[in-house]
Design a protein around this motif. Structure first.
Motif, PDB file in Angstrom:
ATOM      1  N   LEU A 314       0.828  -1.204   0.000  1.00 18.17           N
ATOM      2  CA  LEU A 314       0.000   0.000   0.000  1.00 18.17           C
ATOM      3  C   LEU A 314       0.862   1.254   0.000  1.00 18.17           C
ATOM      4  O   LEU A 314       2.002   1.259   0.469  1.00 18.17           O
ATOM      5  CB  LEU A 314      -0.907   0.000   1.232  1.00 18.17           C
ATOM      6  N   ASP A 315       0.326   2.346  -0.521  1.00 16.30           N
ATOM      7  CA  ASP A 315       1.065   3.607  -0.558  1.00 16.30           C
ATOM      8  C   ASP A 315       1.370   4.108   0.845  1.00 16.30           C
ATOM      9  O   ASP A 315       2.433   4.660   1.114  1.00 16.30           O
ATOM     10  CB  ASP A 315       0.270   4.668  -1.333  1.00 16.30           C
ATOM     11  N   THR A 316       0.396   3.921   1.743  1.00 17.66           N
ATOM     12  CA  THR A 316       0.581   4.304   3.145  1.00 17.66           C
ATOM     13  C   THR A 316       0.622   3.041   3.984  1.00 17.66           C
ATOM     14  O   THR A 316      -0.388   2.343   4.124  1.00 17.66           O
ATOM     15  CB  THR A 316      -0.567   5.215   3.624  1.00 17.66           C
ATOM     16  N   ALA A 317       1.790   2.730   4.518  1.00 15.15           N
ATOM     17  CA  ALA A 317       1.949   1.494   5.273  1.00 15.15           C
ATOM     18  C   ALA A 317       1.177   1.559   6.587  1.00 15.15           C
ATOM     19  O   ALA A 317       1.235   2.551   7.307  1.00 15.15           O
ATOM     20  CB  ALA A 317       3.424   1.238   5.543  1.00 15.15           C
ATOM     21  N   THR A 318       0.445   0.521   6.890  1.00  9.35           N
ATOM     22  CA  THR A 318      -0.268   0.388   8.148  1.00  9.35           C
ATOM     23  C   THR A 318      -0.228  -1.065   8.562  1.00  9.35           C
ATOM     24  O   THR A 318      -0.244  -1.964   7.712  1.00  9.35           O
ATOM     25  CB  THR A 318      -1.731   0.863   8.022  1.00  9.35           C
ATOM     26  N   ASP A 319      -0.147  -1.333   9.863  1.00  5.77           N
ATOM     27  CA  ASP A 319       0.004  -2.704  10.326  1.00  5.77           C
ATOM     28  C   ASP A 319      -1.259  -3.535  10.130  1.00  5.77           C
ATOM     29  O   ASP A 319      -1.193  -4.746   9.986  1.00  5.77           O
ATOM     30  CB  ASP A 319       0.389  -2.729  11.805  1.00  5.77           C
ATOM     31  N   THR A 320      -2.410  -2.879  10.146  1.00  9.22           N
ATOM     32  CA  THR A 320      -3.678  -3.599  10.046  1.00  9.22           C
ATOM     33  C   THR A 320      -4.589  -2.938   9.024  1.00  9.22           C
ATOM     34  O   THR A 320      -4.784  -1.719   9.048  1.00  9.22           O
ATOM     35  CB  THR A 320      -4.398  -3.632  11.414  1.00  9.22           C
ATOM     36  N   VAL A 321      -5.158  -3.751   8.141  1.00  6.31           N
ATOM     37  CA  VAL A 321      -6.148  -3.294   7.167  1.00  6.31           C
ATOM     38  C   VAL A 321      -7.472  -3.953   7.548  1.00  6.31           C
ATOM     39  O   VAL A 321      -7.632  -5.157   7.390  1.00  6.31           O
ATOM     40  CB  VAL A 321      -5.740  -3.684   5.734  1.00  6.31           C
ATOM     41  N   LEU A 322      -8.401  -3.181   8.063  1.00  4.35           N
ATOM     42  CA  LEU A 322      -9.615  -3.736   8.653  1.00  4.35           C
ATOM     43  C   LEU A 322     -10.644  -4.175   7.634  1.00  4.35           C
ATOM     44  O   LEU A 322     -11.438  -5.066   7.888  1.00  4.35           O
ATOM     45  CB  LEU A 322     -10.237  -2.721   9.623  1.00  4.35           C
ATOM     46  N   GLY A 323     -10.640  -3.542   6.469  1.00  4.24           N
ATOM     47  CA  GLY A 323     -11.621  -3.896   5.446  1.00  4.24           C
ATOM     48  C   GLY A 323     -10.948  -4.244   4.146  1.00  4.24           C
ATOM     49  O   GLY A 323      -9.747  -4.005   3.950  1.00  4.24           O
ATOM     50  N   PRO A 324     -11.689  -4.863   3.206  1.00  4.84           N
ATOM     51  CA  PRO A 324     -11.096  -5.275   1.939  1.00  4.84           C
ATOM     52  C   PRO A 324     -10.509  -4.096   1.164  1.00  4.84           C
ATOM     53  O   PRO A 324     -11.170  -3.068   0.992  1.00  4.84           O
ATOM     54  CB  PRO A 324     -12.272  -5.911   1.200  1.00  4.84           C
ATOM     55  N   THR A 325      -9.272  -4.252   0.729  1.00  6.13           N
ATOM     56  CA  THR A 325      -8.549  -3.204   0.020  1.00  6.13           C
ATOM     57  C   THR A 325      -7.894  -3.812  -1.217  1.00  6.13           C
ATOM     58  O   THR A 325      -7.187  -4.812  -1.122  1.00  6.13           O
ATOM     59  CB  THR A 325      -7.468  -2.582   0.912  1.00  6.13           C
ATOM     60  N   GLU A 326      -8.122  -3.201  -2.371  1.00  5.67           N
ATOM     61  CA  GLU A 326      -7.549  -3.725  -3.599  1.00  5.67           C
ATOM     62  C   GLU A 326      -6.064  -3.421  -3.659  1.00  5.67           C
ATOM     63  O   GLU A 326      -5.633  -2.301  -3.409  1.00  5.67           O
ATOM     64  CB  GLU A 326      -8.259  -3.129  -4.817  1.00  5.67           C
ATOM     65  N   LEU A 327      -5.284  -4.431  -3.990  1.00  6.97           N
ATOM     66  CA  LEU A 327      -3.843  -4.253  -4.075  1.00  6.97           C
ATOM     67  C   LEU A 327      -3.477  -3.545  -5.375  1.00  6.97           C
ATOM     68  O   LEU A 327      -4.140  -3.733  -6.394  1.00  6.97           O
ATOM     69  CB  LEU A 327      -3.118  -5.606  -4.023  1.00  6.97           C
ATOM     70  N   PRO A 328      -2.424  -2.725  -5.328  1.00  5.69           N
ATOM     71  CA  PRO A 328      -2.010  -2.000  -6.537  1.00  5.69           C
ATOM     72  C   PRO A 328      -1.439  -2.946  -7.603  1.00  5.69           C
ATOM     73  O   PRO A 328      -1.003  -4.038  -7.296  1.00  5.69           O
ATOM     74  CB  PRO A 328      -0.909  -1.047  -6.020  1.00  5.69           C
TER      75      PRO A 328
END
Length: 328
Positions: A314-328
């Motif tokens: 992800l463009d902005t790194a975060t330790d947890t992604v709580l909901g579905p996020t499309e990968l680049p």
């Protein structure tokens, strides 16, 4: 996958094991023969490095908690690593609660099949067999008790129906339903029975001796499992997850301990979970699932859950992604 939480419940009861055990799932596609270079022969010794002395032609490989198992082109199953819970599947088990004996070379299990899973299960045609969970564990107060009576050092069928796929200790049946068996620490059985937190952190934790049906889940096309959770993609493209969700593994936008009371001194951080399947919102065209990710129509990949090391890119790194996020 979150290693710390895969073994969180076991760490509550197994001080002798600590928090260093790892759970890794490695899958070899059935159309590609993978050559695993390991020590030849079989034997029992303390854990040590060994020189590669042979090749094991495998079509499926899985690991968990200090062990690996491989299904070969001949549909034999070989395992190696720790023997604490009977995880080799050949009838062997450690002699005491502090025994670190391990198999440092592949040992032929009593199981057969062309697919193995990280729950120490094998799929032979449509027949599921599982083994392990046969040791003695510590309750944190220094007293010992045996793991549940369903634990076995040799493969058992546990009442699974005819299956097309296995993941962890769950199976996708040929009729599109899902069955799970074993521990229910975080609701990973998916049948709605009380989980470990809901049972007041009972000792031993809740479990099911025989395979149970995951509640309300039908027309399943793909199945996966991780650290105390499982997810399934249905033929209509929807994805449902159940079990542990402390780091967003369920894809429902929730993490931590918001949903349950905490009877433990010191708190219950990261104990979000569900004992029945939760639909992952916004995913309508999934063709398969792999851990916390779904492959969608058009080769798109959508993920949720632990993003350690920004593995989702992800463009902005975060330790947890709580909901579905499309990968680049």
């Amino acid at each position: 996958m979150n290693e710390r939480h895969e073994h969180a419940s076991r760490s509550e009861h197994r001080r002798r094991r600590g928090r260093g055990a790892q759970l890794r799932t490695l899958v070899a596609f059935a159309t590609l023969i993978v050559t695993v270079v390991v020590g030849a022969g079989s034997g029992t010794s303390t854990v040590s490095a060994s020189e590669p002395a042979g090749e094991l032609a495998a079509i499926s490989l899985a690991g968990g908690g200090g062990n690996f198992c491989a299904a070969t082109v001949d549909e034999d199953v070989y395992c190696w690593g720790q023997i604490w819970d009977g995880d080799i599947g050949d009838g062997s088990i450690a002699e005491s609660s502090y025994d670190t004996t391990a198999r440092t070379r592949p040992t032929r299990s009593d199981a057969t099949g062309a697919e193995v899973s990280n729950g120490f299960c094998a799929l032979d045609g449509t027949t599921v067999s599982c083994w392990g969970a046969a040791g003695t564990i510590e309750d944190g107060e220094g007293s010992l008790f045996s793991e549940p009576p369903w634990g076995s050092t040799t493969p058992q069928t546990y009442g699974f129906g005819p299956a097309a796929e296995i993941a962890g200790r769950c199976a996708r049946l040929t009729n599109g339903r899902v069955q799970c068996q074993g521990w229910n620490r975080w609701g990973q059985l998916g049948d709605g029975t009380p989980s470990w937190p809901e049972s007041g952190f009972s000792v031993p934790p809740p479990s099911a001796a025989g395979a149970v049906f995951v509640s309300g889940l039908t027309n399943v096309a793909s199945l996966t499992s991780g650290g105390g959770f499982a997810c399934a993609a249905r033929t209509n493209g929807q994805v449902h997850c159940w079990g542990y969700g402390g780091n967003g593994e369920l894809g429902d936008g929730v993490s931590g301990s918001e949903d349950i009371p905490c009877p433990r001194v010191g708190g219950c951080a990261d104990f979000h979970h569900s004992s029945t399947p939760i639909r992952v919102p916004g995913v309508e065209d999934a063709t398969s699932v792999h851990q916390n990710c779904a492959i969608r129509t058009g080769a798109k990949v959508t993920c949720w859950g632990t993003n350690s090391g920004n593995r989702f890119l992800l463009d902005t790194a975060t330790d947890t992604v709580l909901g579905p996020t499309e990968l680049p």
